[in-house]
Write a protein that holds these residues in place. Structure first.
Motif, PDB file in Angstrom:
ATOM      1  N   ASP A   1       0.859  -1.171   0.028  1.00 32.84           N
ATOM      2  CA  ASP A   1      -0.038   0.023  -0.062  1.00 32.84           C
ATOM      3  C   ASP A   1       0.898   1.406  -0.216  1.00 32.84           C
ATOM      4  O   ASP A   1       0.308   2.276   0.350  1.00 32.84           O
TER       5      ASP A   1
ATOM      6  N   SER B   1       3.122   2.277   2.087  1.00 32.33           N
ATOM      7  CA  SER B   1       3.470   2.916   3.327  1.00 32.33           C
ATOM      8  C   SER B   1       4.910   2.512   3.556  1.00 32.33           C
ATOM      9  O   SER B   1       5.402   3.605   4.096  1.00 32.33           O
TER      10      SER B   1
ATOM     11  N   ARG C   1      -1.059   7.004  -4.882  1.00 30.33           N
ATOM     12  CA  ARG C   1      -2.404   6.135  -4.939  1.00 30.33           C
ATOM     13  C   ARG C   1      -3.387   6.728  -5.806  1.00 30.33           C
ATOM     14  O   ARG C   1      -4.073   5.942  -6.670  1.00 30.33           O
TER      15      ARG C   1
END
Length: 145
Positions: free
Chosen positions: A22, A24, A68
């Motif tokens: 994701d 991160s 994203r």
């Protein structure tokens, strides 16, 4: 020596990103890489940690949302990803005549083999139909609702 540790941490975080997926851990890896660069100048540990924290928070807060959005910018909400069961209830157009044995329809931009739900019913090219169910790789259709 501290720069090697920060660099090793950044590589570890990149591998963790492969598990998480994701973005991160990738942003935190960027913070560790920035701390590795600063520690090459023989700065105190508190400076390295501060650069790591500020850079990581900045990347997570500013860069990650932009990335994203870019990743999902072209995503078609009507596209069927991988689950044919998601076709149930969608409408499509008849491409080749559909009867209770065979035919072709276009649903969500994809061609599907199809058959009519009711025996004896025939749909002509251009007719609109609704997918009632999926039987193997064949869409079972009825007149558009």
């Amino acid at each position: 020596m501290a720069s090697i540790i920060w660099f090793g941490l950044s590589i570890l975080l990149v591998f963790l990103e492969l598990l998480v997926g994701d973005l991160s851990m990738l942003m935190v890896a960027g913070g560790a890489l920035a701390a590795a660069g600063v520690s090459l100048a023989d700065t105190p540990l508190w400076v390295d940690i501060t650069v790591f924290a500020v850079t990581s928070v900045g990347l997570i807060g500013l860069v990650r949302p932009v990335l994203r959005r870019k990743m999902f910018a072209g995503a078609d909400p009507d596209a069927v990803e991988s689950n044919p069961r998601q076709l149930t209830g969608r409408t499509g157009s008849v491409e080749e005549a559909v009867d209770d044995h065979a035919g072709m329809i276009r649903v969500a931009g994809e061609l599907w083999s199809a058959r009519a739900l009711v025996p004896g019913v025939r749909f002509s090219p251009g007719d609109r139909v609704t997918v009632v169910s999926i039987d193997g790789n064949t869409a079972v259709v009825d007149k558009e609702v």
